[in-house]
Design a protein around this motif. Structure first.
Motif, PDB file in Angstrom:
ATOM      1  N   VAL A   1      -2.665  12.902  -8.498  1.00  0.00           N
ATOM      2  CA  VAL A   1      -3.750  12.344  -7.681  1.00  0.00           C
ATOM      3  C   VAL A   1      -4.279  13.385  -6.684  1.00  0.00           C
ATOM      4  O   VAL A   1      -5.449  13.351  -6.315  1.00  0.00           O
ATOM      5  CB  VAL A   1      -3.301  11.033  -6.987  1.00  0.00           C
ATOM      6  CG1 VAL A   1      -2.366  11.299  -5.830  1.00  0.00           C
ATOM      7  CG2 VAL A   1      -4.488  10.213  -6.553  1.00  0.00           C
TER       8      VAL A   1
ATOM      9  N   VAL B   1      -7.074   8.274 -11.102  1.00  0.00           N
ATOM     10  CA  VAL B   1      -5.939   7.373 -11.287  1.00  0.00           C
ATOM     11  C   VAL B   1      -6.375   5.936 -11.013  1.00  0.00           C
ATOM     12  O   VAL B   1      -6.937   5.650  -9.957  1.00  0.00           O
ATOM     13  CB  VAL B   1      -4.764   7.741 -10.354  1.00  0.00           C
ATOM     14  CG1 VAL B   1      -3.613   6.744 -10.499  1.00  0.00           C
ATOM     15  CG2 VAL B   1      -4.281   9.164 -10.621  1.00  0.00           C
TER      16      VAL B   1
ATOM     17  N   LEU C   1      -2.389   4.313  -0.681  1.00  0.00           N
ATOM     18  CA  LEU C   1      -2.749   4.879  -1.978  1.00  0.00           C
ATOM     19  C   LEU C   1      -4.260   4.864  -2.182  1.00  0.00           C
ATOM     20  O   LEU C   1      -4.820   5.828  -2.724  1.00  0.00           O
ATOM     21  CB  LEU C   1      -2.020   4.146  -3.098  1.00  0.00           C
ATOM     22  CG  LEU C   1      -0.496   4.371  -3.104  1.00  0.00           C
ATOM     23  CD1 LEU C   1       0.188   3.425  -4.090  1.00  0.00           C
ATOM     24  CD2 LEU C   1      -0.159   5.823  -3.410  1.00  0.00           C
TER      25      LEU C   1
ATOM     26  N   VAL D   1      -6.833   6.442  -5.110  1.00  0.00           N
ATOM     27  CA  VAL D   1      -6.240   5.675  -6.191  1.00  0.00           C
ATOM     28  C   VAL D   1      -7.013   4.367  -6.286  1.00  0.00           C
ATOM     29  O   VAL D   1      -7.214   3.692  -5.279  1.00  0.00           O
ATOM     30  CB  VAL D   1      -4.741   5.400  -5.937  1.00  0.00           C
ATOM     31  CG1 VAL D   1      -4.172   4.464  -6.985  1.00  0.00           C
ATOM     32  CG2 VAL D   1      -3.971   6.713  -5.895  1.00  0.00           C
TER      33      VAL D   1
END
Length: 180
Positions: A114, A120, A143, A148
């Motif tokens: 990432v 992702v 995240l 993400v």
């Protein structure tokens, strides 16, 4: 000859992992060269039938870090990923990843990727009681700040003891990573 983009499909030990072959087939139909990475617990679930997954993907399944001097099933046997889908992900794996704990190859690979610009997408399979935990919500926020993409399928999070793992919507995660 056309080379397909490489997708790492990372699965943790959540119910839909029992049907990871459905996820692989969905990704292949979507035009990906799928490389499967499992957490150690998820690998134990599939251990008696691991050859089926390897035949389906055409690649070794990775579930552990490479031992120095050995490159049989370790992460260094993987080609560079075009994208990563982590599906299904457990609350345990999400919290460990967000905290920087990379004690499995599955978490180490995605935690590094990432920050190397690899798109992702993550699709949880969580019950409402676990999702209500402040640490889980914090992990999602941390995240997401790292670009993400979280995708919650219909009915997720689900009431405790009612998850429908056979109906896991693999295509939603594939669509999310494709658009990333």
């Amino acid at each position: 000859m056309t080379t397909l983009p490489v997708l790492y499909l990372i699965a943790t030990a959540a119910g839909p992992t029992h049907h990871i072959d459905d996820g692989i087939q969905a990704a292949q139909a979507d035009g990906w060269d799928v490389h499967l990475i499992l957490t150690p617990t998820a690998a134990r679930w599939w251990e008696p039938r691991m050859a089926e997954l390897e035949n389906l993907t055409g690649h070794l399944v990775v579930w552990e870090y490479r031992v120095p001097g050995q490159d049989v099933r370790g992460a260094s046997s993987l080609p560079k990923a075009s994208a990563i889908v982590v599906a299904p992900i457990t609350t345990t794996s999400a919290c460990k990843w967000a905290a920087g704990i990379t004690d499995t190859a599955a978490l180490g690979i995605v935690a590094e990727a990432v920050h190397m610009g690899v798109p992702v997408a993550v699709m949880p399979f969580w019950n409402e009681a676990l999702y209500a935990q402040p640490a889980v919500r914090q992990a999602v926020t941390l995240l997401e700040r790292q670009d993400v993409k979280f995708v919650f399928g219909p009915g997720e999070p689900h009431p405790p003891k009612s998850g429908r793992d056979k109906d896991f919507p693999w295509q939603l995660a594939l669509d999310a990573v494709r658009s990333a």
